[in-house]
Design a protein around this motif. Structure first.
Motif, PDB file in Angstrom:
ATOM      1  N   LEU A  41     -17.997  30.318  -6.614  1.00 56.83           N
ATOM      2  CA  LEU A  41     -16.764  29.303  -6.198  1.00 56.83           C
ATOM      3  C   LEU A  41     -17.942  28.312  -5.481  1.00 56.83           C
ATOM      4  O   LEU A  41     -19.059  28.709  -5.383  1.00 56.83           O
ATOM      5  CB  LEU A  41     -16.349  30.522  -5.795  1.00 56.83           C
ATOM      6  CG  LEU A  41     -15.202  31.102  -6.656  1.00 56.83           C
ATOM      7  CD1 LEU A  41     -14.737  32.172  -5.663  1.00 56.83           C
ATOM      8  CD2 LEU A  41     -14.415  30.135  -6.782  1.00 56.83           C
ATOM      9  N   ALA A  53     -13.485  29.482  -0.358  1.00 60.14           N
ATOM     10  CA  ALA A  53     -13.532  28.562  -1.237  1.00 60.14           C
ATOM     11  C   ALA A  53     -12.779  27.286  -1.685  1.00 60.14           C
ATOM     12  O   ALA A  53     -11.297  27.550  -1.584  1.00 60.14           O
ATOM     13  CB  ALA A  53     -13.748  29.523  -3.122  1.00 60.14           C
ATOM     14  N   PHE A  74     -15.161  40.102  -7.285  1.00 61.51           N
ATOM     15  CA  PHE A  74     -16.049  40.437  -6.608  1.00 61.51           C
ATOM     16  C   PHE A  74     -16.358  41.804  -5.883  1.00 61.51           C
ATOM     17  O   PHE A  74     -15.086  42.373  -5.898  1.00 61.51           O
ATOM     18  CB  PHE A  74     -15.838  39.558  -5.593  1.00 61.51           C
ATOM     19  CG  PHE A  74     -14.405  39.340  -4.744  1.00 61.51           C
ATOM     20  CD1 PHE A  74     -14.009  40.461  -4.090  1.00 61.51           C
ATOM     21  CD2 PHE A  74     -13.411  38.113  -4.808  1.00 61.51           C
ATOM     22  CE1 PHE A  74     -12.822  39.803  -3.295  1.00 61.51           C
ATOM     23  CE2 PHE A  74     -12.208  38.479  -4.451  1.00 61.51           C
ATOM     24  CZ  PHE A  74     -11.839  39.207  -3.532  1.00 61.51           C
ATOM     25  N   PRO A  87     -22.098  36.003  -3.015  1.00 62.85           N
ATOM     26  CA  PRO A  87     -22.258  37.343  -2.582  1.00 62.85           C
ATOM     27  C   PRO A  87     -23.219  37.636  -1.610  1.00 62.85           C
ATOM     28  O   PRO A  87     -24.514  37.471  -1.271  1.00 62.85           O
ATOM     29  CB  PRO A  87     -22.292  38.461  -3.435  1.00 62.85           C
ATOM     30  CG  PRO A  87     -23.156  37.491  -4.950  1.00 62.85           C
ATOM     31  CD  PRO A  87     -23.809  35.754  -4.888  1.00 62.85           C
ATOM     32  N   LEU A 147     -21.073  29.865  -2.743  1.00 59.14           N
ATOM     33  CA  LEU A 147     -20.461  31.090  -1.668  1.00 59.14           C
ATOM     34  C   LEU A 147     -21.406  32.303  -2.887  1.00 59.14           C
ATOM     35  O   LEU A 147     -20.755  32.909  -3.286  1.00 59.14           O
ATOM     36  CB  LEU A 147     -19.513  31.366  -1.839  1.00 59.14           C
ATOM     37  CG  LEU A 147     -18.393  30.323  -1.164  1.00 59.14           C
ATOM     38  CD1 LEU A 147     -17.259  30.000  -1.437  1.00 59.14           C
ATOM     39  CD2 LEU A 147     -19.274  30.484   0.119  1.00 59.14           C
ATOM     40  N   HIS A 204     -15.720  42.293  -0.068  1.00 58.83           N
ATOM     41  CA  HIS A 204     -15.579  41.074   0.253  1.00 58.83           C
ATOM     42  C   HIS A 204     -14.673  39.359  -0.107  1.00 58.83           C
ATOM     43  O   HIS A 204     -15.206  37.973   0.118  1.00 58.83           O
ATOM     44  CB  HIS A 204     -17.570  40.401  -1.047  1.00 58.83           C
ATOM     45  CG  HIS A 204     -18.170  41.201  -0.472  1.00 58.83           C
ATOM     46  ND1 HIS A 204     -19.617  40.902  -1.051  1.00 58.83           N
ATOM     47  CD2 HIS A 204     -18.408  42.244   0.328  1.00 58.83           C
ATOM     48  CE1 HIS A 204     -20.136  42.229  -0.749  1.00 58.83           C
ATOM     49  NE2 HIS A 204     -20.106  43.065   0.482  1.00 58.83           N
ATOM     50  N   HIS A 262     -15.480  37.180   2.778  1.00 56.89           N
ATOM     51  CA  HIS A 262     -16.022  35.749   2.537  1.00 56.89           C
ATOM     52  C   HIS A 262     -15.487  34.895   1.796  1.00 56.89           C
ATOM     53  O   HIS A 262     -16.138  33.777   1.694  1.00 56.89           O
ATOM     54  CB  HIS A 262     -17.440  36.210   1.322  1.00 56.89           C
ATOM     55  CG  HIS A 262     -18.665  35.219   1.077  1.00 56.89           C
ATOM     56  ND1 HIS A 262     -18.960  35.182   2.214  1.00 56.89           N
ATOM     57  CD2 HIS A 262     -18.834  35.237   0.229  1.00 56.89           C
ATOM     58  CE1 HIS A 262     -20.499  34.446   1.398  1.00 56.89           C
ATOM     59  NE2 HIS A 262     -19.865  34.265   0.464  1.00 56.89           N
ATOM     60  N   TYR A 263     -15.029  34.750   0.348  1.00 58.51           N
ATOM     61  CA  TYR A 263     -15.174  34.044  -0.754  1.00 58.51           C
ATOM     62  C   TYR A 263     -13.493  32.858   0.381  1.00 58.51           C
ATOM     63  O   TYR A 263     -12.820  32.420  -1.452  1.00 58.51           O
ATOM     64  CB  TYR A 263     -14.507  34.467  -2.114  1.00 58.51           C
ATOM     65  CG  TYR A 263     -15.568  35.148  -3.194  1.00 58.51           C
ATOM     66  CD1 TYR A 263     -16.624  34.377  -2.939  1.00 58.51           C
ATOM     67  CD2 TYR A 263     -16.155  36.538  -2.517  1.00 58.51           C
ATOM     68  CE1 TYR A 263     -17.783  34.932  -3.335  1.00 58.51           C
ATOM     69  CE2 TYR A 263     -17.101  37.099  -2.710  1.00 58.51           C
ATOM     70  CZ  TYR A 263     -17.779  36.439  -3.184  1.00 58.51           C
ATOM     71  OH  TYR A 263     -19.520  36.369  -3.643  1.00 58.51           O
ATOM     72  N   ASP A 317     -17.849  25.924  -1.193  1.00 64.09           N
ATOM     73  CA  ASP A 317     -17.040  25.861   0.071  1.00 64.09           C
ATOM     74  C   ASP A 317     -16.615  24.147   0.107  1.00 64.09           C
ATOM     75  O   ASP A 317     -17.311  23.750  -1.072  1.00 64.09           O
ATOM     76  CB  ASP A 317     -18.329  25.855   1.115  1.00 64.09           C
ATOM     77  CG  ASP A 317     -19.118  25.676   1.173  1.00 64.09           C
ATOM     78  OD1 ASP A 317     -19.633  24.980   0.879  1.00 64.09           O
ATOM     79  OD2 ASP A 317     -20.368  26.317   2.535  1.00 64.09           O
TER      80      ASP A 317
END
Length: 168
Positions: free
Chosen positions: A154, A136, A125, A164, A162, A129, A132-133, A156
């Motif tokens: 990925l 997952a 990624f 970008p 998820l 970021h 944010h991931y 959630d």
């Protein structure tokens, strides 16, 4: 002799480019035509999960058989796909016809500890970021009829992709 050397270089370059383009074409066929399946990720310490600009993915035990059960270094699984699109291991594929809710998935040993994987154990990624991931819970893969797969994203805990985040 100089012509032969030039011809060999051109042939070698054409061969390398041909193999690379064929591999790209194969992956594109899986991406556009494969069935989307969610594979549960094993819980890991987020500090060890995120390393630089990628995440190391480990799949939950429900995805793969135990090493003792399979005794294999590589092979093909039969995964049952539930109503939410989540795949779980049901059997080692022995060539018998699949049930309507089953797919084939190729696997192989990916670590020195005998852990299994599908060849998609890293998710890259954009820098910055990682947070944010970090939530997952599923790897989203596309799988073709023969069991070849491609990681496409990925998901959630609600099984939502998820995407970008927008870049600043």
């Amino acid at each position: 002799m100089k012509r032969l050397g030039t011809a060999l270089v051109i042939f070698g370059l054409a061969l390398v480019l041909g193999v690379a383009n064929y591999t790209i074409w194969q992956k594109e066929q899986i991406r556009t035509g494969g069935r989307e399946v969610l594979l549960e990720l094993a819980p890991v310490d987020p500090r060890s999960l995120i390393q630089g600009d990628y995440m190391m993915l480990r799949y939950a035990p429900a995805v793969f058989p135990s090493r003792e059960e399979s005794g294999l270094d590589k092979g093909t699984l039969g995964l049952e796909i539930n109503a939410d699109g989540v795949g779980t291991f049901v059997r080692i594929d022995d060539g018998t016809p699949l049930a309507p809710n089953e797919i084939r998935l190729k696997f192989r040993t990916v670590s020195q500890w005998g852990e299994y994987g599908i060849g998609a154990e890293s998710f890259f990624f954009q820098e910055g970021h990682a947070e944010h991931y970090a939530n997952a819970r599923y790897g989203i893969v596309r799988v073709d009829e023969s069991g070849h797969s491609l990681l496409v994203g990925l998901g959630d805990s609600d099984r939502e992709r998820l995407d970008p985040p927008d870049s600043p």
